[in-house]
Design a protein around this motif. Structure first.
Motif, PDB file in Angstrom:
ATOM      1  N   ARG A  38       0.835  -1.187   0.000  1.00 11.42           N
ATOM      2  CA  ARG A  38       0.000   0.000   0.000  1.00 11.42           C
ATOM      3  C   ARG A  38       0.884   1.256   0.000  1.00 11.42           C
ATOM      4  O   ARG A  38       1.774   1.391   0.826  1.00 11.42           O
ATOM      5  N   SER A 138      -7.705  -3.388  -0.768  1.00 13.32           N
ATOM      6  CA  SER A 138      -6.551  -2.768  -0.095  1.00 13.32           C
ATOM      7  C   SER A 138      -6.513  -1.256  -0.284  1.00 13.32           C
ATOM      8  O   SER A 138      -5.502  -0.624   0.013  1.00 13.32           O
ATOM      9  N   SER A 151      -3.407   2.925  -1.785  1.00 15.60           N
ATOM     10  CA  SER A 151      -3.768   1.763  -2.591  1.00 15.60           C
ATOM     11  C   SER A 151      -2.534   0.964  -2.988  1.00 15.60           C
ATOM     12  O   SER A 151      -1.412   1.283  -2.585  1.00 15.60           O
ATOM     13  N   THR A 152      -2.780  -0.066  -3.782  1.00 11.45           N
ATOM     14  CA  THR A 152      -1.733  -0.951  -4.288  1.00 11.45           C
ATOM     15  C   THR A 152      -1.782  -1.003  -5.808  1.00 11.45           C
ATOM     16  O   THR A 152      -2.795  -0.652  -6.421  1.00 11.45           O
ATOM     17  N   ASP A 155      -4.664  -3.369  -6.815  1.00  7.28           N
ATOM     18  CA  ASP A 155      -5.990  -2.753  -6.803  1.00  7.28           C
ATOM     19  C   ASP A 155      -6.172  -1.765  -7.946  1.00  7.28           C
ATOM     20  O   ASP A 155      -7.230  -1.736  -8.601  1.00  7.28           O
TER      21      ASP A 155
END
Length: 275
Positions: A38, A138, A151-152, A155
């Protein structure tokens, strides 16, 4: 196969970086780095917030041309950075529709407007309208709709696929969001100086013929997306038929101005062999 060009992030002068590329059908062509980590998104939060606003529009909670923000401005003005609000202050510096004044304050007023219209806190509405339906487990908003998303790569690749082949919105709504709003408007693109015109859609920057720019020299004029001051970006190139996400933990600066365009060009050059 995995795109070899993604490994170029190893050359970036950052502590940590992750990147990935996705097709419209959700096929991930590759990731590199910690795709599940993240990262603070900074202004890459804005496309997510804009998408939530478009869901609210389709649900009938708001209209794009209803009053919102400073006097004379509308939801459309807020999304297109033409409300006249200052960059990071809730004060008016120009009449609505006359200049492209990139504004965090505008997106914060947009969030407030949606919260009142839906009677749901904006972070909760974003989760219910966009993040949960797309499986972006996430991703969260921890403050301002303008800049406080986390976020990632994993995602955001889901979101990048959605932007190419919408399931949450009517494709006509997404096409409107990627169409220049208030054509011919001048303004400053943060980090890249004055642009004439400085084209934007509804929450998404449109590349067109801007120079200099953070995408590649081979990026099509139809490319749209956003970058963030936390060293992050998301772009979709409809001509190439792919979207790309890169997240880092070093603030945007000259390193990014130098590294990002070549990286994008390398990704685009490799795409045909991966199709």
């Amino acid at each position: 196969m995995s795109l070899q060009s993604l490994a170029l992030i190893e050359n970036w002068p950052v502590p940590t970086a992750a990147a990935g590329v996705v097709r419209a059908d959700g096929t991930v062509l590759g990731t590199h780095g910690p795709a599940g980590r993240r990262f603070p998104l900074a202004s890459v939060t804005k496309p997510l917030a804009a998408y939530a606003a478009l869901v609210a529009y389709e649900e009938g909670a708001i209209e794009l041309d209803e009053p919102a923000g400073p006097p004379g401005a509308t939801v459309r003005h807020l999304l297109a950075h033409t409300s006249g609000l200052a960059f990071d202050e809730h004060r008016v510096t120009a009449p609505p529709g006359q200049r492209r004044l990139y504004s965090n304050a505008g997106f914060e007023q947009l969030g407030d407007h949606l919260a009142k219209a839906t009677e749901i806190p904006f972070a909760d509405y974003l989760h219910q309208a966009v993040l949960a339906p797309l499986g972006m487990s996430s991703t969260s908003l921890q403050g301002s709709p303008a800049k406080d998303g986390v976020s990632t790569v994993t995602d955001l690749l889901l979101f990048a696929a959605e932007l190419q082949a919408p399931r949450l919105l009517d494709p006509r709504t997404v096409a409107e969001a990627m169409t220049v709003q208030f054509p011919g408007t001048k303004g400053v693109l943060p980090g890249y100086g004055h642009q004439n015109p400085n084209d934007w859609g509804l929450g998404f920057e449109i590349r067109d013929s801007k120079s200099p720019h953070w995408t590649g020299s081979s990026s099509s004029p139809r490319t749209f997306g956003h970058f963030g001051q936390s060293g992050t970006f998301l772009w979709i190139d409809p001509v190439a038929g792919a979207g790309c996400v890169a997240l880092t933990d070093r603030a945007f600066g000259e390193w990014a101005v130098g590294a990002w365009p070549g990286f994008t060009d390398a990704v685009l050059a490799e795409l045909p062999s991966a199709a």
